[in-house]
Design an enzyme around this catalytic site. Structure first.
Site, PDB file in Angstrom:
ATOM      1  N   GLU A  28      38.109  81.893  89.895  1.00 51.18           N
ATOM      2  CA  GLU A  28      37.409  82.974  90.571  1.00 51.18           C
ATOM      3  C   GLU A  28      36.063  82.490  91.115  1.00 51.18           C
ATOM      4  O   GLU A  28      35.062  82.493  90.397  1.00 51.18           O
ATOM      5  CB  GLU A  28      37.183  84.145  89.615  1.00 51.18           C
ATOM      6  CG  GLU A  28      38.407  84.604  88.856  1.00 51.18           C
ATOM      7  CD  GLU A  28      38.034  85.417  87.638  1.00 51.18           C
ATOM      8  OE1 GLU A  28      37.278  86.405  87.771  1.00 51.18           O
ATOM      9  OE2 GLU A  28      38.480  85.059  86.530  1.00 51.18           O
ATOM     10  N   HIS A  46      41.214  87.377  92.196  1.00 54.27           N
ATOM     11  CA  HIS A  46      41.543  87.156  90.790  1.00 54.27           C
ATOM     12  C   HIS A  46      42.992  86.690  90.617  1.00 54.27           C
ATOM     13  O   HIS A  46      43.690  87.128  89.703  1.00 54.27           O
ATOM     14  CB  HIS A  46      41.297  88.440  89.995  1.00 54.27           C
ATOM     15  CG  HIS A  46      41.015  88.227  88.539  1.00 54.27           C
ATOM     16  ND1 HIS A  46      41.967  87.781  87.661  1.00 54.27           N
ATOM     17  CD2 HIS A  46      39.889  88.404  87.814  1.00 54.27           C
ATOM     18  CE1 HIS A  46      41.446  87.710  86.449  1.00 54.27           C
ATOM     19  NE2 HIS A  46      40.181  88.075  86.516  1.00 54.27           N
ATOM     20  N   SER A  47      43.438  85.790  91.465  1.00 56.17           N
ATOM     21  CA  SER A  47      44.794  85.252  91.313  1.00 56.17           C
ATOM     22  C   SER A  47      44.879  84.311  90.118  1.00 56.17           C
ATOM     23  O   SER A  47      43.937  83.567  89.817  1.00 56.17           O
ATOM     24  CB  SER A  47      45.214  84.497  92.574  1.00 56.17           C
ATOM     25  OG  SER A  47      45.392  85.383  93.655  1.00 56.17           O
ATOM     26  N   HIS A  62      34.227  94.011  86.404  1.00 59.52           N
ATOM     27  CA  HIS A  62      35.046  93.988  87.616  1.00 59.52           C
ATOM     28  C   HIS A  62      35.007  95.287  88.422  1.00 59.52           C
ATOM     29  O   HIS A  62      36.016  95.721  88.977  1.00 59.52           O
ATOM     30  CB  HIS A  62      36.485  93.634  87.268  1.00 59.52           C
ATOM     31  CG  HIS A  62      36.699  92.206  86.868  1.00 59.52           C
ATOM     32  ND1 HIS A  62      35.834  91.187  87.206  1.00 59.52           N
ATOM     33  CD2 HIS A  62      37.703  91.612  86.137  1.00 59.52           C
ATOM     34  CE1 HIS A  62      36.275  90.037  86.721  1.00 59.52           C
ATOM     35  NE2 HIS A  62      37.403  90.267  86.066  1.00 59.52           N
ATOM     36  N   ASN A  96      33.144  90.314  87.440  1.00 58.95           N
ATOM     37  CA  ASN A  96      32.655  89.807  86.166  1.00 58.95           C
ATOM     38  C   ASN A  96      31.847  90.897  85.432  1.00 58.95           C
ATOM     39  O   ASN A  96      31.973  92.076  85.740  1.00 58.95           O
ATOM     40  CB  ASN A  96      31.857  88.515  86.347  1.00 58.95           C
ATOM     41  CG  ASN A  96      32.108  87.510  85.228  1.00 58.95           C
ATOM     42  OD1 ASN A  96      32.028  87.845  84.051  1.00 58.95           O
ATOM     43  ND2 ASN A  96      32.413  86.280  85.597  1.00 58.95           N
ATOM     44  N   ARG A  97      31.016  90.509  84.495  1.00 55.52           N
ATOM     45  CA  ARG A  97      30.395  91.470  83.587  1.00 55.52           C
ATOM     46  C   ARG A  97      28.953  91.788  83.945  1.00 55.52           C
ATOM     47  O   ARG A  97      28.227  90.934  84.438  1.00 55.52           O
ATOM     48  CB  ARG A  97      30.469  90.952  82.150  1.00 55.52           C
ATOM     49  CG  ARG A  97      31.887  90.932  81.612  1.00 55.52           C
ATOM     50  CD  ARG A  97      32.026  90.096  80.352  1.00 55.52           C
ATOM     51  NE  ARG A  97      33.404  90.102  79.870  1.00 55.52           N
ATOM     52  CZ  ARG A  97      34.374  89.315  80.336  1.00 55.52           C
ATOM     53  NH1 ARG A  97      34.101  88.452  81.311  1.00 55.52           N
ATOM     54  NH2 ARG A  97      35.595  89.388  79.848  1.00 55.52           N
TER      55      ARG A  97
END
Length: 359
Positions: A323, A191-192, A121, A95-96
């Site tokens: 996620e 991250h599917s 990521h 994430n960020r």
């Protein structure tokens, strides 16, 4: 002829060469299968889930994750430009992170800016683009990666293990461990993108979704958290009762406007964490359980038809990423659950995806 199901769940793990990197290193694919028709394919490139086959209501074995049939597609220019992270293990921090700035043990670190003004990521060459060591273990395969001190400017030599195992009839379990020799930060996820219809030319907008998550993490432009943790009541993120994915995606709520659809962290009920996804077309239901405090729901809002795989062109909203993780920008939000890992500690986390059918 007996119609009874086998009373055991013997797991077969097969290894094959998936391709070669540009420098000639072999990349391997591991296929986990059992007597019920469930099959999981994972590669040591990015510790990535490439295929996940489960029976639908008619007994047809159906792939339910977006991805590619060849390694070359995972390193193609069109895929890398799309920045889609299909099926991979994301880290060191998923994430960020606001403007890529973190403070660890009293020292400031500037991480790569990879998403607008922010870090996303794990950086320019995150865990998703690494070749992991692989070991076949009971019920699956374990991938190990040693991230050296200073990689992507994160502190500490970090040893990470991700194990994919096949449990029961149709349950994929992903287990994570990590250790460090210096105080660092870590937030791992898979991250599917799931599409339970089995038809990857379709969207997931008519899938049903439910989550035991009474709160959400609001963000500002750039998808950086405000620091608040708010009730989902009266928002499109209220998934306590099942609803269609499109009800959240096409909401005019300010959060979905910022995200161009659904791209939100919701916070699990600590006493009953979990989520579920269902396709009425295939009859396949997926239940998600995790030790993580939240889950980022992302509906492929920026897919534009430029990426194709498995014989289909992936459309906007062609899959949903579920996620499980700690919250975005956690290193800069001291009241969020901590993502700090100290020497002598071990990170332990898991997420499971359990499949069944509704007749």
């Amino acid at each position: 002829m007996s119609t009874e199901k086998p009373n055991h769940t013997k797991i077969l793990v097969e290894q094959s060469v998936f391709g070669k990197t540009l420098n000639g290193t072999d990349v391997h694919l591991f296929t986990l299968s059992n007597d019920y028709g469930t099959k999981v394919c994972v590669t040591n490139y990015g510790a990535t889930l490439t295929h996940l086959f489960v029976p639908d209501r008619e007994g047809e074995i159906t792939d339910v994750v977006l991805g590619f049939d060849t390694f070359e597609e995972y390193i193609s220019e069109s895929y890398l430009k799309a920045n889609a992270f299909m099926g991979c293990t994301v880290g060191r921090v998923c994430n960020r992170i606001n403007r890529g700035k973190i403070e660890v043990d009293g020292k400031d670190y500037q991480l790569a800016i990879t998403n607008g003004e922010h870090h996303l990521h794990g950086g320019k060459i995150g865990f998703d683009k690494k070749i992991w060591e692989a070991e076949i273990v009971e019920r699956g395969v374990k991938f190990t990666y040693l991230s050296p001190d200073g990689e992507e400017n994160y502190p500490g030599n970090l040893k990470v293990c991700v194990t994919f195992s096949l449990e029961g009839e149709s349950e994929l379990k992903i287990s994570y461990t990590a250790e460090t020799d210096k105080i660092t930060v870590i937030n791992l996820t898979n991250h599917s993108y799931f599409n339970l219809s089995g038809d990857f030319s379709q969207t997931i907008l008519d899938h049903d979704i439910q989550a035991n998550a009474p709160f959400y993490i609001p963000v500002v432009e750039g998808s950086i958290p405000t620091g608040e943790i708010l009730s989902v009541k009266g928002t499109p993120f209220d998934l306590l009762q099942s609803k269609k994915v499109k009800e959240a995606v096409f909401s005019d709520h300010e959060q979905t406007v910022i995200a161009n659809g659904l791209d939100q962290t919701i916070v699990f009920d600590k006493n009953n964490p979990g989520a579920a996804l269902y396709s009425s077309e295939s009859g396949i239901e997926m239940e998600v359980q995790s030790s993580e405090p939240g889950i980022q729901l992302y509906t492929a809002n920026y897919f534009d038809g430029s990426v194709s795989g498995k014989g289909k062109t992936y459309p906007k909203h062609g899959g949903i990423a579920m996620e499980t993780q700690h919250f975005p920008d956690s290193p800069n939000q001291p009241h969020f659950p901590s993502v700090t890992l100290h020497p002598g500690e071990q990170l332990n986390s898991y997420t499971s995806f359990k499949f069944s059918v509704k007749k």
